[in-house]
Write a protein that holds these residues in place. Structure first.
Motif, PDB file in Angstrom:
ATOM      1  N   UNK A 212      -1.011   2.218   3.824  1.00 41.14           N
ATOM      2  CA  UNK A 212      -1.141   1.419   2.857  1.00 41.14           C
ATOM      3  C   UNK A 212      -1.791   0.170   3.244  1.00 41.14           C
ATOM      4  N   UNK A 213      -1.664  -0.068   4.605  1.00 36.59           N
ATOM      5  CA  UNK A 213      -2.594  -1.090   4.930  1.00 36.59           C
ATOM      6  C   UNK A 213      -4.358  -0.779   4.890  1.00 36.59           C
TER       7      UNK A 213
ATOM      8  N   UNK B 224      -7.542   8.666  -4.959  1.00 35.44           N
ATOM      9  CA  UNK B 224      -8.020   7.974  -3.799  1.00 35.44           C
ATOM     10  C   UNK B 224      -7.441   8.482  -2.376  1.00 35.44           C
ATOM     11  N   UNK B 225      -8.195   9.024  -1.517  1.00 38.39           N
ATOM     12  CA  UNK B 225      -7.308   9.658  -0.166  1.00 38.39           C
ATOM     13  C   UNK B 225      -7.932   8.718   0.876  1.00 38.39           C
TER      14      UNK B 225
ATOM     15  N   UNK C 108       4.433   9.194  -2.895  1.00 36.86           N
ATOM     16  CA  UNK C 108       3.274   8.878  -2.102  1.00 36.86           C
ATOM     17  C   UNK C 108       3.563   8.994  -0.752  1.00 36.86           C
ATOM     18  N   UNK C 109       4.804   9.109  -0.291  1.00 34.90           N
ATOM     19  CA  UNK C 109       5.236   8.744   0.985  1.00 34.90           C
ATOM     20  C   UNK C 109       5.723  10.065   1.701  1.00 34.90           C
TER      21      UNK C 109
ATOM     22  N   UNK D 159      -4.198  11.267   3.263  1.00 37.04           N
ATOM     23  CA  UNK D 159      -3.144  10.909   2.504  1.00 37.04           C
ATOM     24  C   UNK D 159      -3.606  10.517   0.977  1.00 37.04           C
ATOM     25  N   UNK D 160      -2.752  10.813   0.076  1.00 37.35           N
ATOM     26  CA  UNK D 160      -2.683  10.045  -1.411  1.00 37.35           C
ATOM     27  C   UNK D 160      -2.525   8.760  -1.330  1.00 37.35           C
ATOM     28  N   UNK D 161      -3.433   8.009  -1.834  1.00 36.75           N
ATOM     29  CA  UNK D 161      -3.065   6.377  -1.848  1.00 36.75           C
ATOM     30  C   UNK D 161      -2.822   6.121  -3.156  1.00 36.75           C
TER      31      UNK D 161
END
Length: 217
Positions: free
Chosen positions: A9-10, A174-175, A46-47, A187-189
């Motif tokens: 996330x950052x 976007x990964x 997403x988590x 990770x899928x963002x």
């Protein structure tokens, strides 16, 4: 009190505010910006459980193979994507040797929240629809936070193909590579609706593997 952001996330926030740090001297189109700033879609968790999973590939005259995209295989997988028409931006890998690929499909594992009509499935695309960006040094000098954009992804398992709100659309993904999970570092963002898709006109639904996944020719 707000929860602390996870690393991906950052990274997504940093890329939204300074996309040029990843894109460098390559163009940033409106479609790219729309993906970076996309709102969450309902069918993606997403988590938990949404990540770059594996590549199905076959060289001309050889048998079908698969590569799990983990930390150990990350460099080799990037080079394989480049050899099949994908773009690597900011990396200093040596040029890929010409390879006569008969087929290559990149699969993103999607875990669904409850009530979406499926539990999990693959959204898939070909290497020519992929750009991989080396993370800028300010993210981490030893392990830069790389990013990957996959365009025109479509369902590649029967569980998702049967859900018309997903199977009738193409999706951009976007990964973010965070390396917190050795087995699944990408990770899928964000996921963005990229337009209408006709499954009956696609080659991707013509041949099915033993694990119920289809692959392109």
């Amino acid at each position: 009190m707000s929860k602390p952001m996870r690393k991906w996330e950052e990274l997504r926030c940093r890329m939204r505010t300074d996309p040029a740090a990843w894109f460098r001297d390559t163009p940033i189109g409106n479609r790219d910006l729309d993906l970076l700033n996309a709102y969450p879609v309902s069918f993606v968790d997403y988590f938990k459980g949404s990540f770059l999973r594996k590549v199905y590939h076959m060289k001309a005259g050889e048998g079908f193979k698969q590569t799990d995209w983990n930390v150990e295989e990350d460099v080799e997988s990037k080079q394989m994507i480049a050899s099949a028409g994908g773009k690597l931006i900011g990396f200093d890998f040596p040029p890929s040797e010409p390879t006569d690929w008969a087929s290559m499909t990149v699969n993103v594992n999607i875990q669904a929240p409850p009530g979406q009509g499926f539990e999990w499935g693959y959204l898939s695309t070909s290497p020519t629809n992929i750009r991989i960006f080396k993370g800028p040094a300010f993210t981490c000098e030893l392990h830069p936070w790389d990013a990957m954009i996959l365009r025109d992804c479509t369902p590649n398992t029967s569980s998702m193909i049967n859900v018309s709100k997903i199977s009738r659309r193409k999706w951009d993904i976007l990964l973010m590579k965070c390396c917190e999970d050795f087995d699944h570092p990408w990770i899928v963002a964000t996921v963005l609706d990229a337009g209408a898709f006709d499954p009956l006109a696609s080659h991707r639904f013509l041949e099915t593997s033993a694990c119920d996944c289809t692959f392109s020719h």
